[in-house]
Design an enzyme around this catalytic site. Sequence first.
Site, PDB file in Angstrom:
ATOM      1  CG  HIS A 120      -1.760   0.968   1.219  1.00  0.00           C
ATOM      2  ND1 HIS A 120      -1.543   2.366   1.893  1.00  0.00           N
ATOM      3  CD2 HIS A 120      -3.220   0.920   1.345  1.00  0.00           C
ATOM      4  CE1 HIS A 120      -2.741   2.855   1.930  1.00  0.00           C
ATOM      5  NE2 HIS A 120      -3.699   2.075   1.507  1.00  0.00           N
ATOM      6  CG  ASP A 197       0.671  -2.221   5.980  1.00  0.00           C
ATOM      7  OD1 ASP A 197      -0.300  -2.260   6.867  1.00  0.00           O
ATOM      8  OD2 ASP A 197       0.570  -1.541   5.088  1.00  0.00           O
ATOM      9  CD  GLN A 200      -6.986  -4.307   4.188  1.00  0.00           C
ATOM     10  OE1 GLN A 200      -8.108  -4.959   4.304  1.00  0.00           O
ATOM     11  NE2 GLN A 200      -7.279  -3.032   3.642  1.00  0.00           N
ATOM     12  CE  LYS A 223      -7.694   0.318   5.619  1.00  0.00           C
ATOM     13  NZ  LYS A 223      -6.448   0.269   5.030  1.00  0.00           N
ATOM     14  CB  CYS A 359      -3.475   3.268  -1.618  1.00  0.00           C
ATOM     15  SG  CYS A 359      -5.097   4.390  -1.182  1.00  0.00           S
TER      16      CYS A 359
HETATM   17  C1  LIG Z   1      -5.630   0.974   4.897  1.00  0.00           C
HETATM   18  C2  LIG Z   1      -4.339   0.349   4.685  1.00  0.00           C
HETATM   19  C3  LIG Z   1      -3.101   1.090   5.257  1.00  0.00           C
HETATM   20  C4  LIG Z   1      -3.042   2.611   5.686  1.00  0.00           C
HETATM   21  O1  LIG Z   1      -4.335   2.767   6.749  1.00  0.00           O
HETATM   22  P1  LIG Z   1      -4.926   4.193   7.061  1.00  0.00           P
HETATM   23  O2  LIG Z   1      -5.871   3.589   8.085  1.00  0.00           O
HETATM   24  O3  LIG Z   1      -5.485   4.762   5.744  1.00  0.00           O
HETATM   25  O4  LIG Z   1      -3.733   4.869   7.718  1.00  0.00           O
HETATM   26  C5  LIG Z   1      -1.821   0.420   5.101  1.00  0.00           C
HETATM   27  N1  LIG Z   1      -1.572  -0.539   4.745  1.00  0.00           N
HETATM   28  C6  LIG Z   1      -2.643  -1.467   4.112  1.00  0.00           C
HETATM   29  C7  LIG Z   1      -2.209  -2.745   3.675  1.00  0.00           C
HETATM   30  C8  LIG Z   1      -3.891  -0.767   4.229  1.00  0.00           C
HETATM   31  O5  LIG Z   1      -4.839  -1.661   3.624  1.00  0.00           O
END
Ligand SMILES: *Cc1c(COP(=O)(O)O)cnc(C)c1O
Length: 401
Positions: A120, A197, A200, A223, A359
Amino acid sequence: MTLISPWRADFPGLLALDREGQTYLDSAATAQKPQTVLDALLAYYAGGAANVHRAQHLPGERATRAFEATRDKAARWLNAADREDIVFTRGATESLNLLAYGLEHLFAAGDEIVVSAAEHHANLLPWQQLAARRSLKLVVLPLTPQGDIDLQQATTLIGPRTRLLAVSQLSNVLGRRQALHTLIQQARDGGALTVVDGAQAIVHGRQDMQALGCDFYVCSSHKLYGPDGVGLLYGRRGALQRLQHWQFGGEMVQQAGYLASTFRDAPLGLEAGTPPVAGVIAFGAALDYLGSLDAQAIGNHEAALHRMLLAGLHGYAGLRLLGEPETALACFTVDGVHSGDLAHLLTEQGIAVRVGHHCAMPLLQRLGVNGAIRVSLALYNDESDLQRFFAALDKALELLR
Ligand SMILES: *Cc1c(COP(=O)(O)O)cnc(C)c1O
């Protein structure tokens, strides 16, 4: 019998969208919130708002207790070794920017940062910027056709110059769970720092930081069925202490003087200013809510819906899936059809799906598409949502072909 979510009624936002004739299939962008999260937000404000960590008075003490309780809950959700391994931020994006700034002093020209091709933008651009500032090399791990990090190639690309590995556990485009254990181990054995990260991945279940073995982990509350404006940064003991302080102001200071000051250790040393108090408290309510449900039942429900989604999509001639998604989403294009046009026709029929680059522009370029439609599911979706989606897709494709 159609598949029905036993949890749908817990989400007033979803029911409101139902009444409006909207089918919400964009939970990978943000999730609807259960009533208990809304209750927690309201209870904080309606019960008497107060700042945290400063006041001696009753409302202040109460707010601090509820705020700090979320730190305990998050630490348990992640199986962190210590509650102090959790830093609150404004979201996963802020956590990653904090890392890219906070670790900057550890890099020297020529050092390498390794990411995967599936990142992302939030886990790419901060490192790209850091690489430009410090003359570092950004190395991109290639993917297999299914969408996994190619572990064989990774073995040769993670080398003696690798100073940091930053990879997502689950791509928001490809929906593949990455096997990060070996990668993390390899990077750490070579002396590199590791960042995961989890924005998700964490949506699909508790995580175990001690088993995963990474130095840092980031995610967002919104999320995970919590409010937006809140996220966290996990750092293993010792790792957080390597971050330089980044925002300066109230609460992060130990001793302030006119000419010089000293600062607190993490986590509070990295939480300058008034935090999103209501949001953090309500994030705790989201974790309580999820913790009260049967995780196995959620997993089964999402998996069953996902199988239906994939089976349905496979029935369309010329429909191309991006990768082979394993979790509750699917990204696709249709030969000869512009994704924007298709999305427009779906939107007109009340289907809330995502279109565009999600993104992850470099990933879509690498896959040879300039836009794709993403359907993403959450625990509150029913089979009826998919039925409405497929009916709308039939109609749209009929019009476009
Ligand atoms: C949504 C997302 C982000 C960023 O999260 P934010 O809540 O927009 O700061 C980073 N990495 C992944 C894989 C995402 O899906």
